[in-house]
Design an enzyme around this catalytic site. Sequence first.
Site, PDB file in Angstrom:
ATOM      1  N   CYS A 180       0.882  -1.306  -0.032  1.00  0.00           N
ATOM      2  CA  CYS A 180       0.103   0.175  -0.011  1.00  0.00           C
ATOM      3  C   CYS A 180       0.942   1.226   0.196  1.00  0.00           C
ATOM      4  O   CYS A 180       1.553   1.549   1.202  1.00  0.00           O
ATOM      5  CB  CYS A 180      -0.932   0.112   1.165  1.00  0.00           C
ATOM      6  SG  CYS A 180      -1.910   1.524   1.101  1.00  0.00           S
TER       7      CYS A 180
ATOM      8  N   CYS B 214      -1.034   4.273   2.370  1.00  0.00           N
ATOM      9  CA  CYS B 214      -0.767   4.264   3.959  1.00  0.00           C
ATOM     10  C   CYS B 214      -0.324   2.844   4.387  1.00  0.00           C
ATOM     11  O   CYS B 214       0.685   2.534   4.302  1.00  0.00           O
ATOM     12  CB  CYS B 214      -1.847   4.990   4.653  1.00  0.00           C
ATOM     13  SG  CYS B 214      -3.623   4.300   4.023  1.00  0.00           S
ATOM     14  N   SER B 215      -1.363   2.130   4.808  1.00  0.00           N
ATOM     15  CA  SER B 215      -0.900   0.740   5.026  1.00  0.00           C
ATOM     16  C   SER B 215      -2.178  -0.207   4.875  1.00  0.00           C
ATOM     17  O   SER B 215      -2.551  -0.871   5.940  1.00  0.00           O
ATOM     18  CB  SER B 215      -0.466   0.698   6.442  1.00  0.00           C
ATOM     19  OG  SER B 215      -1.166   1.239   7.147  1.00  0.00           O
ATOM     20  N   CYS B 216      -3.160   0.072   3.877  1.00  0.00           N
ATOM     21  CA  CYS B 216      -4.048  -0.486   3.537  1.00  0.00           C
ATOM     22  C   CYS B 216      -3.911  -2.049   3.541  1.00  0.00           C
ATOM     23  O   CYS B 216      -2.949  -2.409   2.872  1.00  0.00           O
ATOM     24  CB  CYS B 216      -4.841  -0.370   2.283  1.00  0.00           C
ATOM     25  SG  CYS B 216      -5.841   1.568   2.453  1.00  0.00           S
TER      26      CYS B 216
END
Lengths: 107, 205
Positions: free
Chosen positions: B106, B109-111
Amino acid sequence: MTMRLTDLPGITLQDDEPVFAEPWEAQAFALIVHLHERGAFTWAEWADALSSEIHGGQTLAYYQHWLKALETLVAAKGLTSASALTARKQDWLDAAARTPHGQPITL
Amino acid sequence: MPHDHSDDHSHMSDIDARVRALESLLSEKGYIDSAAVDEIVQTYETQIGPQNGAHVVAKAWTDPVFRDWLAADATAAIHSLGYTSRQGEHMEAVFNDADTHHLVVCTLCSCYPWSVLGLPPVWYKSPPFRSRAVIDPRGVLAEFGLTLPDHVAVQVHDSTAEIRYLVIPQRPLGSEGMDEASLRRLVTRNAMIGTGLALSPEATS
């Protein structure tokens, strides 16, 4: 020079790690999941807020970004305000300062 | 409680006070239910993790009908095993084969596919992984100890708030006689992100 993943301090690429490093991370995480479930914002709005925070130029640990984005989003949504959060934070710090060690901290 | 410094006051970190400020203010206004927040923490600490994704993968390896369903509608297929996303995003399963290796990142962000993998590991959230996985996937994989033959193409999938990817690794050689329950143990978290392969049966026996 590009940074290698293995140069990052405290990062193991294979081993399992605890889900949360500290209790506040778990609370900050769960607050977002819960507020979203209650309809306070859409998940896309949250992803945008977190992404803006991460790409805002400051390099912090992940859950510190998470917490800042959470503070920004709840203020933007009118659930509370930045000044109320700052005042309440000080209330908690004051409460801790007058609470003997080992006793529960209450406002 | 006996303590060496019984007249000492408590210490609270600044960040801890910020989280308590949020919780207490939002709770007073009725925006949150603190018991429900605690329950979410508990669930993510104990019940949601890569074992869920390993179940999905092992079933895909052993049940061709499920595999087809997973390829056509991963959200529904995964839901049928009892794993539901609380965020409502769509899942997409990507299948490794002899010619293609899939890697998930991702960049924003950090999906991450929480419902099947739990919370993301630290490296997944780190800026070097987020930026370099796209530019130099083979270099990143090499740092994970994974060197693929030149003829295998690496396909990188960038997650979003709406779509999350689950990599279905290739079923390892030597696992032909194994049942679904034993196969689950071969499926690591990294294999389902694409930074690793499924374990060989010898590695776990």
